[in-house]
Design a protein around this motif. Structure first.
Motif, PDB file in Angstrom:
ATOM      1  N   LEU A  21     -24.051  43.443  92.121  1.00 54.60           N
ATOM      2  CA  LEU A  21     -23.429  43.551  93.338  1.00 54.60           C
ATOM      3  C   LEU A  21     -22.049  44.092  93.253  1.00 54.60           C
ATOM      4  CD1 LEU A  21     -24.631  40.145  95.110  1.00 54.60           C
ATOM      5  CD2 LEU A  21     -25.019  42.491  95.733  1.00 54.60           C
ATOM      6  N   VAL A  22     -21.450  43.701  92.203  1.00 61.77           N
ATOM      7  CA  VAL A  22     -20.153  43.924  91.786  1.00 61.77           C
ATOM      8  C   VAL A  22     -20.191  45.652  91.623  1.00 61.77           C
ATOM      9  CG1 VAL A  22     -18.228  43.955  89.963  1.00 61.77           C
ATOM     10  CG2 VAL A  22     -18.989  41.826  91.056  1.00 61.77           C
ATOM     11  N   MET A  23     -21.183  45.896  90.876  1.00 60.81           N
ATOM     12  CA  MET A  23     -21.178  47.540  90.529  1.00 60.81           C
ATOM     13  C   MET A  23     -21.324  48.319  92.022  1.00 60.81           C
ATOM     14  SD  MET A  23     -23.461  47.444  87.262  1.00 60.81           S
ATOM     15  CE  MET A  23     -24.255  49.044  87.470  1.00 60.81           C
ATOM     16  N   VAL A  24     -22.367  47.806  92.724  1.00 58.59           N
ATOM     17  CA  VAL A  24     -22.453  48.286  94.226  1.00 58.59           C
ATOM     18  C   VAL A  24     -21.202  48.475  94.829  1.00 58.59           C
ATOM     19  CG1 VAL A  24     -23.833  47.988  96.252  1.00 58.59           C
ATOM     20  CG2 VAL A  24     -25.047  47.997  94.021  1.00 58.59           C
ATOM     21  N   LYS A  25     -20.510  47.157  94.880  1.00 60.17           N
ATOM     22  CA  LYS A  25     -19.163  47.292  95.630  1.00 60.17           C
ATOM     23  C   LYS A  25     -18.290  48.165  95.243  1.00 60.17           C
ATOM     24  CE  LYS A  25     -15.287  44.218  96.738  1.00 60.17           C
ATOM     25  NZ  LYS A  25     -14.859  42.919  96.426  1.00 60.17           N
ATOM     26  N   GLU A  26     -17.907  48.530  93.825  1.00 59.00           N
ATOM     27  CA  GLU A  26     -17.130  49.469  93.222  1.00 59.00           C
ATOM     28  C   GLU A  26     -17.658  50.835  93.538  1.00 59.00           C
ATOM     29  OE1 GLU A  26     -17.430  48.348  89.020  1.00 59.00           O
ATOM     30  OE2 GLU A  26     -15.708  46.649  89.151  1.00 59.00           O
ATOM     31  N   LYS A  27     -18.915  50.985  93.670  1.00 59.84           N
ATOM     32  CA  LYS A  27     -19.485  52.406  93.792  1.00 59.84           C
ATOM     33  C   LYS A  27     -19.092  52.875  95.264  1.00 59.84           C
ATOM     34  CE  LYS A  27     -22.915  52.835  90.374  1.00 59.84           C
ATOM     35  NZ  LYS A  27     -24.420  53.057  90.035  1.00 59.84           N
ATOM     36  N   THR A  28     -19.380  51.674  96.257  1.00 60.46           N
ATOM     37  CA  THR A  28     -19.096  51.831  97.652  1.00 60.46           C
ATOM     38  C   THR A  28     -17.702  52.032  97.726  1.00 60.46           C
ATOM     39  OG1 THR A  28     -21.085  50.372  97.971  1.00 60.46           O
ATOM     40  CG2 THR A  28     -19.358  50.647  99.704  1.00 60.46           C
ATOM     41  N   GLU A  29     -16.775  51.160  97.071  1.00 64.20           N
ATOM     42  CA  GLU A  29     -15.391  51.451  97.341  1.00 64.20           C
ATOM     43  C   GLU A  29     -15.051  53.049  97.111  1.00 64.20           C
ATOM     44  OE1 GLU A  29     -13.751  48.341  95.144  1.00 64.20           O
ATOM     45  OE2 GLU A  29     -13.974  46.778  96.927  1.00 64.20           O
ATOM     46  N   ASP A  30     -15.429  53.297  95.906  1.00 66.67           N
ATOM     47  CA  ASP A  30     -15.242  54.931  95.153  1.00 66.67           C
ATOM     48  C   ASP A  30     -15.702  55.719  96.324  1.00 66.67           C
ATOM     49  OD1 ASP A  30     -14.217  53.737  93.014  1.00 66.67           O
ATOM     50  OD2 ASP A  30     -16.047  54.065  91.734  1.00 66.67           O
ATOM     51  N   LYS A  64     -12.403  59.339 102.567  1.00 63.64           N
ATOM     52  CA  LYS A  64     -10.996  59.310 102.772  1.00 63.64           C
ATOM     53  C   LYS A  64     -10.041  60.631 102.301  1.00 63.64           C
ATOM     54  CE  LYS A  64     -10.163  54.130 103.635  1.00 63.64           C
ATOM     55  NZ  LYS A  64      -9.300  52.996 102.928  1.00 63.64           N
ATOM     56  N   THR A  65     -10.469  60.825 101.197  1.00 58.64           N
ATOM     57  CA  THR A  65      -9.758  62.143 100.706  1.00 58.64           C
ATOM     58  C   THR A  65     -10.051  63.312 101.181  1.00 58.64           C
ATOM     59  OG1 THR A  65      -9.384  60.774  98.364  1.00 58.64           O
ATOM     60  CG2 THR A  65      -9.254  63.084  98.428  1.00 58.64           C
ATOM     61  N   ILE A  66     -11.545  63.320 101.397  1.00 54.94           N
ATOM     62  CA  ILE A  66     -12.081  64.733 101.895  1.00 54.94           C
ATOM     63  C   ILE A  66     -11.724  64.647 103.337  1.00 54.94           C
ATOM     64  CG2 ILE A  66     -14.476  65.537 102.783  1.00 54.94           C
ATOM     65  CD1 ILE A  66     -15.461  64.445 100.059  1.00 54.94           C
ATOM     66  N   ALA A  67     -11.673  63.399 104.122  1.00 50.65           N
ATOM     67  CA  ALA A  67     -11.429  63.633 105.600  1.00 50.65           C
ATOM     68  C   ALA A  67      -9.891  64.378 105.463  1.00 50.65           C
ATOM     69  CB  ALA A  67     -11.417  62.152 106.124  1.00 50.65           C
ATOM     70  N   THR A  68      -8.930  63.648 104.594  1.00 50.29           N
ATOM     71  CA  THR A  68      -7.501  64.041 104.719  1.00 50.29           C
ATOM     72  C   THR A  68      -7.329  65.537 104.430  1.00 50.29           C
ATOM     73  OG1 THR A  68      -6.872  61.706 103.984  1.00 50.29           O
ATOM     74  CG2 THR A  68      -5.241  63.461 103.489  1.00 50.29           C
ATOM     75  N   LEU A  69      -8.156  65.826 103.375  1.00 54.55           N
ATOM     76  CA  LEU A  69      -8.013  67.044 103.114  1.00 54.55           C
ATOM     77  C   LEU A  69      -8.715  68.237 104.094  1.00 54.55           C
ATOM     78  CD1 LEU A  69      -7.579  68.983 100.804  1.00 54.55           C
ATOM     79  CD2 LEU A  69      -9.848  68.813  99.948  1.00 54.55           C
ATOM     80  N   MET A  70      -9.720  67.844 104.813  1.00 55.68           N
ATOM     81  CA  MET A  70     -10.205  68.651 106.068  1.00 55.68           C
ATOM     82  C   MET A  70      -9.214  68.486 106.969  1.00 55.68           C
ATOM     83  SD  MET A  70     -12.922  69.754 104.896  1.00 55.68           S
ATOM     84  CE  MET A  70     -13.307  70.480 106.377  1.00 55.68           C
ATOM     85  N   PHE A  71      -8.469  67.622 107.194  1.00 58.29           N
ATOM     86  CA  PHE A  71      -7.339  67.345 108.466  1.00 58.29           C
ATOM     87  C   PHE A  71      -6.195  68.497 107.936  1.00 58.29           C
ATOM     88  CE2 PHE A  71      -3.319  65.671 109.824  1.00 58.29           C
ATOM     89  CZ  PHE A  71      -3.312  65.775 111.124  1.00 58.29           C
ATOM     90  N   LEU A  72      -5.880  68.421 106.783  1.00 55.45           N
ATOM     91  CA  LEU A  72      -4.832  69.268 106.350  1.00 55.45           C
ATOM     92  C   LEU A  72      -5.326  70.734 106.424  1.00 55.45           C
ATOM     93  CD1 LEU A  72      -3.282  67.418 103.283  1.00 55.45           C
ATOM     94  CD2 LEU A  72      -2.561  67.573 105.654  1.00 55.45           C
ATOM     95  N   ILE A  73      -6.405  70.852 106.108  1.00 49.56           N
ATOM     96  CA  ILE A  73      -7.068  72.386 106.135  1.00 49.56           C
ATOM     97  C   ILE A  73      -6.958  72.733 107.828  1.00 49.56           C
ATOM     98  CG2 ILE A  73      -9.219  73.858 105.890  1.00 49.56           C
ATOM     99  CD1 ILE A  73      -9.471  72.215 103.392  1.00 49.56           C
ATOM    100  N   SER A  74      -7.575  71.833 108.728  1.00 47.97           N
ATOM    101  CA  SER A  74      -7.536  72.013 109.895  1.00 47.97           C
ATOM    102  C   SER A  74      -6.032  72.339 110.604  1.00 47.97           C
ATOM    103  CB  SER A  74      -8.076  70.952 110.777  1.00 47.97           C
ATOM    104  OG  SER A  74      -9.295  70.521 110.214  1.00 47.97           O
TER     105      SER A  74
END
Length: 181
Positions: free
Chosen positions: A96-105, A111-121
């Motif tokens: 469960l800890v591993m799954v939580k870490e992967k989910t957080e990653d 979030k990074t992709i969304a921010t990058l897409m916003f900046l590109i837009s």
């Protein structure tokens, strides 16, 4: 009587243990869990074998011998089953800890992709804005300036350079024609 109830409770526990192990067996996905489930099966088979011996002793009327057998033989195997169950719980907690870490990653990446897409837009929108300004607004401003010169009877200015053939280019052509006539 209390002894009969305890015996019935024991039989129910034995059946419940078998059912629960079968349920756990359906759920494992890792090699570690596979090994723990095999170990659990081994102890459960031993428990069932000893339980059958216990039942024979109990049914023979040797309540004292059944009690000693229960406290000596069956409790050892039961403790082994409980130990494996604790290991399974620890392993599942680690998973469960591993799954939580992967989910957080994954969330962070999203979030990074969304921010990058916003900046590109934003950059694309600014680019479109400059294109519209250059291709529509500036030529219209030039035509308005020339129209003001014509309004003030200043016909000495050069013709408006017609670059495009769209409506703005046509309008510039009309103003050039008005000045020439």
């Amino acid at each position: 009587s209390g002894t009969a109830e305890s015996f019935n409770s024991f039989e129910n526990y034995k059946d419940l243990l078998d059912d629960q192990i079968l349920e756990i067996e359906k759920l494992y996905k890792t090699k570690t869990m596979e090994g723990l489930v095999k170990e659990l099966h081994t102890y459960n088979n031993e428990f069932n074998r000893l339980a059958d011996e216990f039942i024979v002793i109990y049914n023979s009327g040797d309540i004292e011998g059944a009690s000693v057998f229960l406290n000596d033989q069956l409790s050892k195997v039961n403790n082994s089953i409980l130990s494996v169950a604790r290991q399974i719980i620890e392993h599942q907690d680690e998973q469960l800890v591993m799954v939580k870490e992967k989910t957080e990653d994954a969330i962070q990446l999203t979030k990074t992709i969304a921010t990058l897409m916003f900046l590109i837009s934003v950059v694309v929108a600014i680019g479109i804005m400059f294109y519209i300004r250059r291709s529509i607004s500036l030529p219209l401003q030039t035509i308005v300036e020339e129209a003001n010169h014509i309004k003030n009877s200043d016909l000495s200015r050069e013709d408006i350079k017609v670059i495009s053939k769209d409506e703005i280019g046509q309008l510039a052509g009309v103003f050039n024609g008005m000045r020439a006539s």
